[in-house]
Design a protein around this motif. Sequence first.
Motif, mmCIF file in Angstrom:
data_model
loop_
_atom_site.group_PDB
_atom_site.id
_atom_site.type_symbol
_atom_site.label_atom_id
_atom_site.label_comp_id
_atom_site.label_asym_id
_atom_site.label_seq_id
_atom_site.Cartn_x
_atom_site.Cartn_y
_atom_site.Cartn_z
ATOM 1 N N GLY A 89 9.715 3.376 9.997
ATOM 2 C CA GLY A 89 11.145 3.350 10.326
ATOM 3 C C GLY A 89 11.341 3.076 11.803
ATOM 4 N N LEU A 90 10.786 1.952 12.273
ATOM 5 C CA LEU A 90 10.847 1.689 13.715
ATOM 6 C C LEU A 90 12.155 0.981 14.073
ATOM 7 C CD1 LEU A 90 9.330 2.163 16.306
ATOM 8 C CD2 LEU A 90 8.049 0.067 15.926
ATOM 9 N N SER A 91 12.255 -0.313 13.798
ATOM 10 C CA SER A 91 13.492 -1.019 14.115
ATOM 11 C C SER A 91 13.883 -1.885 12.916
ATOM 12 C CB SER A 91 13.316 -1.856 15.383
ATOM 13 O OG SER A 91 14.564 -2.327 15.835
ATOM 14 N N THR B 54 1.153 11.482 25.061
ATOM 15 C CA THR B 54 1.897 10.466 24.316
ATOM 16 C C THR B 54 0.894 9.446 23.806
ATOM 17 O OG1 THR B 54 3.670 8.818 24.437
ATOM 18 C CG2 THR B 54 2.379 9.139 26.438
ATOM 19 N N LEU B 55 1.154 8.895 22.636
ATOM 20 C CA LEU B 55 0.275 7.858 22.087
ATOM 21 C C LEU B 55 1.122 6.742 21.515
ATOM 22 C CD1 LEU B 55 -3.028 8.082 20.159
ATOM 23 C CD2 LEU B 55 -1.177 6.709 19.173
ATOM 24 N N THR B 56 0.793 5.532 21.891
ATOM 25 C CA THR B 56 1.360 4.353 21.248
ATOM 26 C C THR B 56 0.214 3.657 20.557
ATOM 27 O OG1 THR B 56 3.050 4.129 22.941
ATOM 28 C CG2 THR B 56 2.617 2.195 21.607
ATOM 29 N N GLY B 57 0.355 3.444 19.269
ATOM 30 C CA GLY B 57 -0.743 2.831 18.534
ATOM 31 C C GLY B 57 -0.554 3.034 17.045
ATOM 32 N N SER B 58 -1.661 3.121 16.350
ATOM 33 C CA SER B 58 -1.606 3.177 14.890
ATOM 34 C C SER B 58 -1.283 4.596 14.414
ATOM 35 C CB SER B 58 -2.946 2.732 14.314
ATOM 36 O OG SER B 58 -3.950 3.632 14.743
ATOM 37 N N GLU B 59 -0.836 4.642 13.179
ATOM 38 C CA GLU B 59 -0.447 5.935 12.595
ATOM 39 C C GLU B 59 -1.622 6.930 12.525
ATOM 40 O OE1 GLU B 59 1.189 5.342 8.716
ATOM 41 O OE2 GLU B 59 0.810 7.451 8.285
ATOM 42 N N GLY C 229 3.285 2.622 14.194
ATOM 43 C CA GLY C 229 3.469 1.309 13.592
ATOM 44 C C GLY C 229 4.873 1.068 13.061
ATOM 45 N N GLY C 230 5.067 -0.162 12.623
ATOM 46 C CA GLY C 230 6.355 -0.528 12.031
ATOM 47 C C GLY C 230 6.168 -1.669 11.049
ATOM 48 N N SER C 231 7.086 -1.751 10.088
ATOM 49 C CA SER C 231 7.123 -2.908 9.197
ATOM 50 C C SER C 231 8.590 -3.306 9.081
ATOM 51 C CB SER C 231 6.508 -2.568 7.841
ATOM 52 O OG SER C 231 6.323 -3.750 7.097
ATOM 53 N N TRP D 53 -3.478 -2.112 23.137
ATOM 54 C CA TRP D 53 -3.803 -3.353 23.861
ATOM 55 C C TRP D 53 -2.715 -4.409 23.752
ATOM 56 C CZ3 TRP D 53 -3.124 -6.659 19.994
ATOM 57 C CH2 TRP D 53 -3.375 -6.203 18.699
ATOM 58 N N ASN D 54 -1.720 -4.213 22.870
ATOM 59 C CA ASN D 54 -0.868 -5.379 22.567
ATOM 60 C C ASN D 54 0.087 -5.768 23.696
ATOM 61 O OD1 ASN D 54 0.746 -3.176 22.035
ATOM 62 N ND2 ASN D 54 1.670 -4.068 20.203
ATOM 63 N N TYR D 55 0.540 -4.799 24.475
ATOM 64 C CA TYR D 55 1.267 -5.096 25.722
ATOM 65 C C TYR D 55 0.565 -4.263 26.807
ATOM 66 C CZ TYR D 55 4.959 -7.347 23.000
ATOM 67 O OH TYR D 55 5.654 -8.183 22.168
ATOM 68 N N GLU E 294 1.846 -2.174 3.635
ATOM 69 C CA GLU E 294 1.087 -2.091 4.895
ATOM 70 C C GLU E 294 1.668 -3.008 5.965
ATOM 71 O OE1 GLU E 294 -3.188 -2.331 4.428
ATOM 72 O OE2 GLU E 294 -3.047 -1.424 2.435
ATOM 73 N N GLU E 295 1.465 -2.604 7.205
ATOM 74 C CA GLU E 295 1.914 -3.401 8.343
ATOM 75 C C GLU E 295 0.977 -4.596 8.527
ATOM 76 O OE1 GLU E 295 1.396 -1.336 12.054
ATOM 77 O OE2 GLU E 295 2.755 -2.676 13.123
ATOM 78 N N ALA E 296 1.545 -5.796 8.551
ATOM 79 C CA ALA E 296 0.735 -6.993 8.816
ATOM 80 C C ALA E 296 0.811 -7.274 10.307
ATOM 81 C CB ALA E 296 1.250 -8.176 8.009
ATOM 82 N N ILE F 252 -12.548 6.012 28.828
ATOM 83 C CA ILE F 252 -13.261 6.816 27.822
ATOM 84 C C ILE F 252 -12.985 6.249 26.435
ATOM 85 C CG2 ILE F 252 -13.330 9.007 29.096
ATOM 86 C CD1 ILE F 252 -10.809 9.860 27.495
ATOM 87 N N PRO F 253 -13.898 6.452 25.498
ATOM 88 C CA PRO F 253 -13.623 6.031 24.117
ATOM 89 C C PRO F 253 -12.674 7.017 23.438
ATOM 90 C CG PRO F 253 -15.795 7.048 24.277
ATOM 91 C CD PRO F 253 -15.243 7.012 25.667
ATOM 92 N N ALA F 254 -12.122 6.582 22.307
ATOM 93 C CA ALA F 254 -11.142 7.413 21.588
ATOM 94 C C ALA F 254 -11.711 8.787 21.240
ATOM 95 C CB ALA F 254 -10.694 6.683 20.322
ATOM 96 N N MET G 58 -16.275 2.045 19.732
ATOM 97 C CA MET G 58 -16.028 0.689 20.234
ATOM 98 C C MET G 58 -16.410 0.620 21.717
ATOM 99 S SD MET G 58 -12.435 -1.381 20.624
ATOM 100 C CE MET G 58 -11.647 -0.840 19.116
ATOM 101 N N ALA G 59 -17.152 -0.433 22.085
ATOM 102 C CA ALA G 59 -17.537 -0.569 23.500
ATOM 103 C C ALA G 59 -16.295 -0.800 24.356
ATOM 104 C CB ALA G 59 -18.491 -1.747 23.643
#
Length: 458
Positions: free
Chosen positions: A390-392, A207-212, A234-236, A134-136, A362-364, A189-191, A1-2
């Motif tokens: 099992g987040l909140s 530490t990583l915050t993001g997808s599983e 993630g969480g659902s 990117w979400n926060y 799946e998480e929407a 840098i890219p992932a 991803m650019a």
Amino acid sequence: MAIATVNPTTGELVREYAAHDEGEVNERIEQARAAFLAMRSTDFATRAGWMRAAADLLDAEIDTAAPMLTLEMGKTLVQARAEIAKSAKAMRFYADNAERFLTESMLDDPSAVGASSAWTRWEPIGVVLAVMPWNYPIWQVIRFAAPALMAGNAGLLKHASNVPQSALYLDTLFERGGFPAGAFRTLLIPAARVEGVVRDPRIVAATLTGSEPAGRSLAAIAGSEVKHTVLELGGSDPFIVTSSANLDRAVSTAVIARVTNNGQACINAKRFLVDAAVYDEFVAKFSEAMAALVVGDPMDADTDVGPLATASGREDLIELVDDARSHGAGITVGGVPTNGPGWFFPPTVVTNVTPAMRLYAEEAFGPLATVFRVADREEALRIANDTTFGLSSAVWTEDPDDEAFFVAGLEAGAVFINGMSISYPELPFGGVKDSGIGRELSAEGIREFCNLKSVWKG
Ligand code: NAP
């Protein structure tokens, strides 16, 4: 991803950024290591002064920082301003409390270990890599950086590729507050280049915050290097409405809990489990309130829901809804994305969800709620826990017995009674199961990246 800012409201490329080359990355790691060695001998009061100065800068720059978030990922300007204010508050929280959280602890009975005295002390460990979503764009980083720097560690940020302006803003914030150059820097840098950084001997933890999948990948690499990781994935989250709930309050809170941040928060309520006795009334009121939300330009003060952050995120939601529809789900509101510029997706309520549908598991990640009719509290708990996440969680009840039942039974990092899941600097934050490992925020968050050293004296 650019590595690029693309405005989600219009779909237009604003600016592309060149990735740092290996020489630049090496230099920043070296700088961070040097900053750590310098900070190790500073006291809490000095670091707290720098942290408060950085928080003051963030507050003072809210009029430019908040629109930057809206431009890069589409959250409403109102919520972007709230994110900036919350981040500055968390920085001051750690400036005020870090020393207390990391105070030495004496063993009550040193004779039990044959010592004249024995105690434990918390020490910083070195340079920690933070891979962030990117979400926060500011808050997620601050909740790592504020405790890490107050503990005396240095931090390196690999931010999501679609928020480079936020990443570069954070690159200088702490140094401008007074921290040594290199104490906290951004690596553009890219992932694919994260692995090389994690394996660098100068990096001690990550530490990583993001997808599983991203979390699994980082943890596997760090594990092979015997480096500690904290994962916020993630969480659902379930939002349980019992028959004793204050229904109107539950409905109005449910709407905010689902669509905050355009529905792209890990702790958004995503699955609504409603007792059969109040199900029809809940669905009618909830659908009406979701339909009434104003979707539009996130810079506009009247907008409730802006666009999704990425074209692929919108595509994911469209596929989830199509799959649910083809398996017989009901859609009481939304479901059909509008044409036109930008990655908008309407607030959507899906009913009659079954395990055959992808939406069940799946998480929407968007303003899409699934609502389940449950016969009793046992069924509510069973469906709530029937997820790999099992987040909140949230429970609406006026019955103390139901409250105790759900508090004890929910497989989650947090339970909110008669409210919605929110992160607070004062409360530990994190998940169980596939939602992650470890905790952020509170005393636990600052201790994650410390060495707890035992001292024995004969
Ligand atoms: P993502 O694709 O996993 O990206 C998150 C970060 O990880 C980005 O910086 C990304 O870089 C990087 N990354 C992606 N794949 C990687 C890999 N294989 N190795 C190393 N780094 C990698 O997640 P997202 O789609 O942006 O964010 C949404 C997810 O985050 C949702 O599942 C949400 O629930 C979760 N989330 C969790 C929390 C929490 O506290 N539990 C908070 C917020 C979000 P690039 O951008 O360069 O790909």
